[in-house]
Design a protein around this motif. Structure first.
Motif, PDB file in Angstrom:
ATOM      1  N   GLU A 194       0.800  -1.212   0.000  1.00 49.14           N
ATOM      2  CA  GLU A 194       0.000   0.000   0.000  1.00 49.14           C
ATOM      3  C   GLU A 194       0.836   1.266   0.000  1.00 49.14           C
ATOM      4  O   GLU A 194       0.298   2.349   0.174  1.00 49.14           O
ATOM      5  CB  GLU A 194      -0.953  -0.011   1.201  1.00 49.14           C
ATOM      6  CG  GLU A 194      -2.139  -0.948   1.030  1.00 49.14           C
ATOM      7  CD  GLU A 194      -2.977  -0.598  -0.191  1.00 49.14           C
ATOM      8  OE1 GLU A 194      -3.353   0.575  -0.364  1.00 49.14           O
ATOM      9  OE2 GLU A 194      -3.229  -1.511  -0.996  1.00 49.14           O
ATOM     10  N   THR A 237      -5.656  14.648  -9.362  1.00 49.41           N
ATOM     11  CA  THR A 237      -6.320  15.067  -8.125  1.00 49.41           C
ATOM     12  C   THR A 237      -7.771  14.590  -8.084  1.00 49.41           C
ATOM     13  O   THR A 237      -8.216  13.980  -7.114  1.00 49.41           O
ATOM     14  CB  THR A 237      -6.271  16.597  -7.993  1.00 49.41           C
ATOM     15  OG1 THR A 237      -4.904  17.028  -8.031  1.00 49.41           O
ATOM     16  CG2 THR A 237      -6.915  17.053  -6.691  1.00 49.41           C
ATOM     17  N   GLU A 238      -8.516  14.860  -9.170  1.00 52.20           N
ATOM     18  CA  GLU A 238      -9.943  14.551  -9.189  1.00 52.20           C
ATOM     19  C   GLU A 238     -10.220  13.052  -9.237  1.00 52.20           C
ATOM     20  O   GLU A 238     -11.243  12.591  -8.725  1.00 52.20           O
ATOM     21  CB  GLU A 238     -10.603  15.233 -10.382  1.00 52.20           C
ATOM     22  CG  GLU A 238     -10.645  16.753 -10.282  1.00 52.20           C
ATOM     23  CD  GLU A 238     -11.308  17.385 -11.490  1.00 52.20           C
ATOM     24  OE1 GLU A 238     -11.723  16.636 -12.410  1.00 52.20           O
ATOM     25  OE2 GLU A 238     -11.434  18.631 -11.508  1.00 52.20           O
ATOM     26  N   GLN A 239      -9.338  12.293  -9.878  1.00 50.01           N
ATOM     27  CA  GLN A 239      -9.583  10.863 -10.037  1.00 50.01           C
ATOM     28  C   GLN A 239      -8.686  10.022  -9.120  1.00 50.01           C
ATOM     29  O   GLN A 239      -8.410   8.857  -9.405  1.00 50.01           O
ATOM     30  CB  GLN A 239      -9.366  10.459 -11.505  1.00 50.01           C
ATOM     31  CG  GLN A 239     -10.303  11.158 -12.466  1.00 50.01           C
ATOM     32  CD  GLN A 239     -10.151  10.655 -13.894  1.00 50.01           C
ATOM     33  OE1 GLN A 239      -9.564   9.606 -14.146  1.00 50.01           O
ATOM     34  NE2 GLN A 239     -10.683  11.411 -14.833  1.00 50.01           N
ATOM     35  N   ARG A 240      -8.275  10.620  -8.002  1.00 50.57           N
ATOM     36  CA  ARG A 240      -7.338   9.950  -7.108  1.00 50.57           C
ATOM     37  C   ARG A 240      -7.841   8.557  -6.693  1.00 50.57           C
ATOM     38  O   ARG A 240      -7.110   7.572  -6.762  1.00 50.57           O
ATOM     39  CB  ARG A 240      -7.113  10.816  -5.865  1.00 50.57           C
ATOM     40  CG  ARG A 240      -6.129  10.196  -4.871  1.00 50.57           C
ATOM     41  CD  ARG A 240      -6.013  11.041  -3.611  1.00 50.57           C
ATOM     42  NE  ARG A 240      -5.434  12.353  -3.878  1.00 50.57           N
ATOM     43  CZ  ARG A 240      -6.136  13.500  -3.852  1.00 50.57           C
ATOM     44  NH1 ARG A 240      -7.439  13.473  -3.581  1.00 50.57           N
ATOM     45  NH2 ARG A 240      -5.548  14.646  -4.091  1.00 50.57           N
ATOM     46  N   ASP A 241      -9.095   8.465  -6.286  1.00 47.78           N
ATOM     47  CA  ASP A 241      -9.617   7.180  -5.810  1.00 47.78           C
ATOM     48  C   ASP A 241      -9.720   6.157  -6.939  1.00 47.78           C
ATOM     49  O   ASP A 241      -9.368   4.977  -6.760  1.00 47.78           O
ATOM     50  CB  ASP A 241     -10.980   7.380  -5.153  1.00 47.78           C
ATOM     51  CG  ASP A 241     -10.887   8.183  -3.847  1.00 47.78           C
ATOM     52  OD1 ASP A 241      -9.763   8.271  -3.295  1.00 47.78           O
ATOM     53  OD2 ASP A 241     -11.915   8.723  -3.413  1.00 47.78           O
ATOM     54  N   ASP A 242     -10.229   6.597  -8.084  1.00 50.14           N
ATOM     55  CA  ASP A 242     -10.349   5.677  -9.222  1.00 50.14           C
ATOM     56  C   ASP A 242      -8.979   5.198  -9.686  1.00 50.14           C
ATOM     57  O   ASP A 242      -8.798   4.018 -10.021  1.00 50.14           O
ATOM     58  CB  ASP A 242     -11.070   6.358 -10.391  1.00 50.14           C
ATOM     59  CG  ASP A 242     -12.566   6.482 -10.153  1.00 50.14           C
ATOM     60  OD1 ASP A 242     -13.082   5.738  -9.301  1.00 50.14           O
ATOM     61  OD2 ASP A 242     -13.204   7.316 -10.820  1.00 50.14           O
ATOM     62  N   ALA A 263      -6.295   4.893  -7.891  1.00 48.07           N
ATOM     63  CA  ALA A 263      -5.781   3.935  -6.913  1.00 48.07           C
ATOM     64  C   ALA A 263      -6.385   2.560  -7.139  1.00 48.07           C
ATOM     65  O   ALA A 263      -5.692   1.530  -7.054  1.00 48.07           O
ATOM     66  CB  ALA A 263      -6.080   4.425  -5.491  1.00 48.07           C
ATOM     67  N   ALA A 264      -7.689   2.528  -7.468  1.00 48.67           N
ATOM     68  CA  ALA A 264      -8.348   1.249  -7.710  1.00 48.67           C
ATOM     69  C   ALA A 264      -7.823   0.588  -8.979  1.00 48.67           C
ATOM     70  O   ALA A 264      -7.642  -0.637  -9.035  1.00 48.67           O
ATOM     71  CB  ALA A 264      -9.860   1.463  -7.811  1.00 48.67           C
ATOM     72  N   PRO A 300      -2.337   3.557  -3.942  1.00 49.18           N
ATOM     73  CA  PRO A 300      -2.537   5.000  -4.044  1.00 49.18           C
ATOM     74  C   PRO A 300      -1.502   5.639  -4.974  1.00 49.18           C
ATOM     75  O   PRO A 300      -0.362   5.170  -5.063  1.00 49.18           O
ATOM     76  CB  PRO A 300      -2.355   5.486  -2.604  1.00 49.18           C
ATOM     77  CG  PRO A 300      -2.593   4.292  -1.752  1.00 49.18           C
ATOM     78  CD  PRO A 300      -2.094   3.116  -2.546  1.00 49.18           C
ATOM     79  N   GLU A 356       0.270   9.237  -5.586  1.00 47.38           N
ATOM     80  CA  GLU A 356       0.476  10.507  -4.896  1.00 47.38           C
ATOM     81  C   GLU A 356       1.304  11.463  -5.750  1.00 47.38           C
ATOM     82  O   GLU A 356       2.416  11.136  -6.184  1.00 47.38           O
ATOM     83  CB  GLU A 356       1.195  10.265  -3.565  1.00 47.38           C
ATOM     84  CG  GLU A 356       1.480  11.546  -2.787  1.00 47.38           C
ATOM     85  CD  GLU A 356       2.337  11.298  -1.561  1.00 47.38           C
ATOM     86  OE1 GLU A 356       2.672  12.282  -0.861  1.00 47.38           O
ATOM     87  OE2 GLU A 356       2.688  10.125  -1.295  1.00 47.38           O
TER      88      GLU A 356
END
Length: 438
Positions: free
Chosen positions: A6, A28-33, A35-36, A41, A43
């Motif tokens: 991780e 920035t806007e698609q950080r979660d997507d 990471a998936a 993650p 950064e």
């Protein structure tokens, strides 16, 4: 790094202009997507800029901005460096430093890849890191990955494309509105499709760099921008466009990369960029405005066409992020993607030996024997005529000749002979023809 670790993958971005700012926004806007999709993650740890106080399309936290790009790429903890500053230097030195310090690289730098790609590929191989560059050609259109991966088991024979949105917009306006080159260029500049100094676009330098990259990938040989025959569109007139319309054709600036037999029978790479007339029935004829399209021909897959926005901050950033996801996944898995493929090492065919077709408009004296004399000039250079038509009479007589396929040097010599003939007042237009009968 093992899959499932991780620890965040750290990304540095070089440049925060039209493309770089959109890369930062998407990160920035698609950080979660992201990471998936990546599996860890992602950064953003730094953005190198020339001036800290320059206006930008997106807000970048001040703590991420730096004017010391060398220090940023030399950090040992950066996993991926995204280079979107363009030009040759300092981009080349920064990419080499990034690779040397253990980072993989994603770049959109067509000029550098076309001039000195082998140096970058060799550095990436030595460092055992990725060098990806989908965004270097045709913006958001996924064309390099299909050539490198999807068609890796096929034999590509030809790549024909509209790869510069500025010139396509200008020629499209000239065709649809009857505007001249200067008028259409001015409109392109007002709309933001053309730079204040449009030389790189209208003189074909941008398209030639892209053609070099396409030819290198398609034919597994090293091709540089200097190997590509280049002509721009600044000499294309409203009369040329009208003549094409009369033939049921349209004028486009084309990047043409193909395999052609050499003198010894072995395949050579022919790479060229120039305006040409193509039939309105050809798929590329329907590419309007500032859009790009690339038409690929291969032995097994047949004919394929890739179409979409070829420039702009967001479309180009989309291609950058696609590469970044792939490179990040490779970092997680401890693997590398495909590197340079230059095993074929084919020679580049000189333009004079490349077979093309010409459309020639000639102002002539309207008297007996003129047509025969013009036909003899073509025959003198072993160039066969496909069609000929006469327009007007008297002082306004004009012959329009379309040749069959012949070596470009023979066609060029024919035109020079026509210019020296007493019966010829002026050769008013010379343009290559692509896309129909040879």
């Amino acid at each position: 790094m093992n899959e499932g670790d991780e620890r965040a993958l750290k990304v540095a971005v070089l440049g925060c202009g039209a493309v770089g700012s959109q890369v930062v926004r998407l990160l920035t806007e698609q950080r979660d997507d992201l990471a998936a999709r990546v599996g860890a993650p992602v950064e953003l740890v730094g953005v190198a800029v020339r001036r800290l106080d320059a206006p930008r399309e997106v807000d970048v936290p001040a703590g991420l901005l730096t004017t010391d790009a060398t220090e940023l790429v030399s950090r040992g903890d950066v996993d991926v460096v995204v280079e979107v500053i363009g030009g040759i230097e300092p981009a080349r030195s920064l990419i080499l430093a990034a690779l040397d310090n253990g980072a993989s690289v994603v770049t959109a730098n067509k000029a550098l890849l076309a001039e000195d790609g082998p140096t970058l590929f060799e550095a990436a191989a030595k460092a055992e890191r990725d060098l990806y560059y989908e965004a270097a050609v045709a913006g958001a259109i996924p064309i390099l990955r299909p050539l490198r991966e999807s068609l890796a088991g096929d034999r590509v024979t030809r790549v024909l494309g509209i790869v510069n949105g500025t010139t396509n917009f200008i020629l499209d306006r000239m065709d649809t509105s009857g505007a001249g080159f200067s008028e259409a260029l001015e409109e392109a500049q007002e709309l933001g499709y053309a730079e204040a100094d449009p030389t790189a676009d209208v003189e074909g330098f941008d398209a030639a760099a892209k053609a070099a990259i396409l030819a290198s990938l398609a034919f597994h040989s090293r091709v540089t921008a200097s190997d590509v025959h280049r002509e721009g569109i600044s000499e294309v007139t409203a009369a040329d466009v009208a003549s094409a319309r009369d033939m049921g054709s349209v004028v486009k600036l084309l990047a043409i990369c193909e395999l052609r037999p050499g003198p010894d029978g072995q395949d050579q790479v022919a790479a060229r960029v120039h305006p040409a007339m193509i039939p309105r029935s050809h798929p590329l004829a329907s590419v309007h405005e500032a859009y790009n399209a690339v038409f690929v021909e291969s032995e097994a897959a047949g004919q394929l066409m890739f179409y979409g926005p070829g420039a702009g901050g967001a479309p180009t950033a989309s291609a950058v992020l696609g590469d970044l996801v792939t490179v990040a996944r490779n970092r997680l898995d401890g693997t590398r993607g495909a590197g340079e493929s230059a095993y074929a090492d084919r020679a580049v065919q000189p333009m004079g030996e490349t077979r093309t077709r010409y459309h020639v408009a000639i102002d002539v004296d309207d008297r007996a024997g003129v047509l025969a004399a013009v036909a003899n000039a073509f025959a003198d250079h072993d160039v066969s005529i496909q069609t000929v038509r006469q327009e007007g009479r008297g002082a306004d007589a004009q012959l329009v000749v379309v040749s069959h396929s012949a070596p470009d040097s023979a066609l060029s010599a024919t035109v020079e002979q026509l210019r020296e003939m007493d019966i010829v007042r002026e050769v008013t237009s010379v343009m290559r023809v692509e896309g129909d009968a040879e």
